[in-house]
Design a protein around this motif. Structure first.
Motif, short mmCIF file in Angstrom:
data_model
loop_
_atom_site.label_atom_id
_atom_site.label_comp_id
_atom_site.label_asym_id
_atom_site.label_seq_id
_atom_site.Cartn_x
_atom_site.Cartn_y
_atom_site.Cartn_z
N ALA A 41 40.79 95.68 151.48
CA ALA A 41 40.42 94.54 150.67
C ALA A 41 40.20 94.38 151.97
N ILE A 42 38.80 93.49 151.37
CA ILE A 42 37.21 92.88 152.52
C ILE A 42 37.32 91.50 153.14
N ASP A 43 39.26 90.73 153.02
CA ASP A 43 39.08 89.86 152.67
C ASP A 43 40.67 90.03 153.82
N ALA A 44 40.99 91.09 153.80
CA ALA A 44 42.86 91.60 154.73
C ALA A 44 42.46 90.55 155.51
N ALA A 45 42.03 90.48 156.63
CA ALA A 45 42.23 89.41 157.43
C ALA A 45 42.45 88.33 156.86
N ALA A 46 41.83 87.57 155.90
CA ALA A 46 41.98 86.65 155.88
C ALA A 46 43.22 86.06 154.73
N TYR A 47 43.22 87.38 153.72
CA TYR A 47 44.75 86.99 153.79
C TYR A 47 46.07 86.75 154.43
N LEU A 48 46.09 87.85 155.78
CA LEU A 48 46.95 88.00 156.95
C LEU A 48 46.76 86.94 157.63
N GLN A 49 45.88 85.50 158.00
CA GLN A 49 45.56 84.60 158.73
C GLN A 49 46.85 83.53 157.49
N ALA A 50 46.55 83.77 156.77
CA ALA A 50 47.43 82.48 155.19
C ALA A 50 48.51 82.84 155.34
N PHE A 51 48.83 84.12 155.59
CA PHE A 51 50.50 84.55 155.90
C PHE A 51 50.83 83.91 156.87
N VAL A 52 50.41 84.20 158.76
CA VAL A 52 50.97 83.73 159.44
C VAL A 52 50.51 82.49 159.81
N LEU A 53 49.62 81.60 159.32
CA LEU A 53 49.46 80.52 159.06
C LEU A 53 50.89 79.75 158.68
N SER A 54 51.39 80.09 157.08
CA SER A 54 51.39 79.34 156.27
C SER A 54 53.76 80.14 157.64
N GLY A 55 53.97 80.93 157.79
CA GLY A 55 54.82 80.77 158.34
C GLY A 55 55.64 80.16 159.62
N VAL A 56 53.86 80.14 160.74
CA VAL A 56 54.54 79.92 161.87
C VAL A 56 54.92 77.74 161.25
N VAL A 57 53.58 77.73 160.18
CA VAL A 57 54.06 75.89 160.46
C VAL A 57 55.25 75.36 159.73
N THR A 58 56.36 76.66 158.34
CA THR A 58 57.38 76.11 157.96
C THR A 58 58.18 76.45 159.46
N VAL A 59 57.99 77.59 160.17
CA VAL A 59 58.89 77.18 161.32
C VAL A 59 59.09 76.24 162.20
N LEU A 60 58.11 75.48 162.17
CA LEU A 60 57.56 74.28 163.25
C LEU A 60 58.25 73.35 162.58
N ALA A 61 57.68 72.93 161.17
CA ALA A 61 58.74 71.51 160.59
C ALA A 61 59.88 71.85 159.87
N LEU A 62 60.48 73.71 159.71
CA LEU A 62 61.63 73.45 159.64
C LEU A 62 62.44 72.65 160.20
N ARG A 63 62.26 72.96 161.90
CA ARG A 63 62.82 73.24 163.00
C ARG A 63 62.80 71.32 163.30
N ALA A 64 61.70 70.90 163.47
CA ALA A 64 61.50 69.41 163.51
C ALA A 64 62.65 68.77 162.06
N TYR A 65 62.88 69.23 160.87
CA TYR A 65 63.01 68.64 160.42
C TYR A 65 64.33 69.17 160.48
N LEU A 66 65.52 70.04 161.05
CA LEU A 66 66.51 70.46 161.06
C LEU A 66 67.45 69.21 162.07
N GLN A 67 65.88 69.37 163.16
CA GLN A 67 66.57 68.33 164.48
C GLN A 67 66.61 66.99 164.05
N ALA A 68 65.94 66.53 163.14
CA ALA A 68 65.65 65.21 162.97
C ALA A 68 67.02 64.73 162.20
N THR A 69 67.51 65.27 160.70
CA THR A 69 68.39 65.40 160.38
C THR A 69 69.68 65.74 160.51
N GLY A 70 70.19 66.13 162.08
CA GLY A 70 71.62 66.67 162.68
C GLY A 70 71.55 67.82 162.29
#
Length: 352
Positions: free
Chosen positions: A25-54
């Motif tokens: 796929a010509i847009d393979a890098a874009a799909y992988l980038q979307a996968f990585v960015l959404s994963g990174v945001v998820t981890v950071l948001a989840l860690r921040a939420y868990l720490q804030a809520t105990g």
């Protein structure tokens, strides 16, 4: 060259392998980038939420529904979206949903690498960072080596066109389709024009707010990286910073403070990476007068060593507080890369 030589045989085998593999796929890098960015945001948001809520737990009566289960579910949903639906939009949605699932999964890696299922296992942050660093390297490798064959270009053009059958294709996508089949021969080009005429036209969608924000951020980053006065403070920091890190760790080892560290092995690993970074930075500084292009190549290499190796140990020692150091390193890399590209353009013009 002799017809039966290994080199020609290797090229023939490579061509056979390329024909047997599915089209890329010509847009393979874009799909992988979307996968990585959404994963990174998820981890950071989840860690921040868990720490804030105990760190609340979902479940009761002896049950604990870990978020790794939700991660597996979303990974399956993302894969299902990409398998069931046609078009780049479905692949992008699948990549984002799958990335969120991967983030939920990898966040609990500490439970699966320790006998006591310790979510707060200190090296877990380094493992998570290393996993995403490898995915970023994969994305960049795909982006840099995406040289499609003529057949793959035609296949991607057909895929883009078929994806626009239900809702239509914008003029921009039509131009992209025709550009892909350019040079494929008059028969293929004429057939593609006829097929495009059968696909309904669609007006371009309105610019989303997040895209406008991303464009502003990109322009701001480019403006900051292009400021020449920033280059020398960055150079000074790249030389002084790693040296100070190495000296401080050496002093901690002499005074016995290093032995009291919980993750002293990670501290040593971070020190080794800092030492390599310091050697490269000092060598780059010494070459500034003679060959600035090579000097900034070495500065860039020093930052990549820190990003790909040093930050893994840094996350182990400082946990997710190392995110700020990572962002600062990325800023430094942007400034150094911009200066390196400018010098390379100047060298190219001078040779002409």
């Amino acid at each position: 060259m002799v017809p039966g030589s290994p080199r020609r045989g290797g090229a023939r085998n490579l061509g056979w392998l390329r024909r047997r593999l599915p089209s890329r796929a010509i847009d393979a890098a874009a799909y992988l980038q979307a996968f990585v960015l959404s994963g990174v945001v998820t981890v950071l948001a989840l860690r921040a939420y868990l720490q804030a809520t105990g760190y609340p737990q979902l479940g009761g009566g002896g049950l604990h529904i870990a978020h790794v289960l939700w991660g597996g579910l979303l990974l399956a949903v993302g894969l299902g979206v990409a398998l069931v639906f046609l078009g780049g939009g479905a692949r992008t949605a699948g990549a984002i949903i799958g990335g969120i699932g991967f983030g939920l999964f990898i966040d609990e890696v500490g439970k699966f690498v320790t006998a006591r299922t310790d979510y707060f296992y200190a090296p877990a942050a380094g493992i998570i960072y290393g996993a995403f660093a490898l995915l970023v390297l994969l994305t960049q490798a795909v982006r840099g080596r995406m040289r499609l064959t003529p057949d793959e270009r035609i296949a991607n053009a057909l895929d883009m066109m078929l994806g626009g059958v239900p809702g239509g294709l914008t003029d921009r996508r039509r131009i992209a389709v025709l550009r892909l089949v350019q040079g494929a021969g008059p028969t293929v080009e004429a057939a593609m024009v006829q097929l495009l005429d059968a696909v309904p036209r669609r007006e371009p969608p309105p610019v989303r707010f997040w895209r406008r924000a991303a464009d502003r951020a990109r322009r701001l980053a480019a403006w900051v990286a292009a400021r020449r006065w920033l280059v020398w403070p960055v150079v000074v920091y790249l030389v002084v910073g790693p040296v100070v890190t190495v000296v401080s760790v050496a002093l901690a080892g002499v005074t016995g403070e290093l032995d009291q560290r919980r993750e002293w092995g990670a501290v040593l690993g971070s020190s080794v990476a800092a030492l390599i970074t310091a050697v490269l930075s000092v060598r780059a500084a010494l070459r500034l007068r003679g060959d600035r292009l090579d000097a900034f190549r070495l500065f860039k290499l020093a930052l990549l060593v820190d990003l790909l190796f040093g930050q893994i140990f840094n996350f182990t020692v400082n946990q997710f507080g190392a995110v700020f150091a990572l962002l600062f390193d990325l800023f430094l890399l942007g400034v150094v890369t911009a200066e390196h590209r400018r010098l390379r353009r100047e060298a190219t013009l001078y040779r002409r």
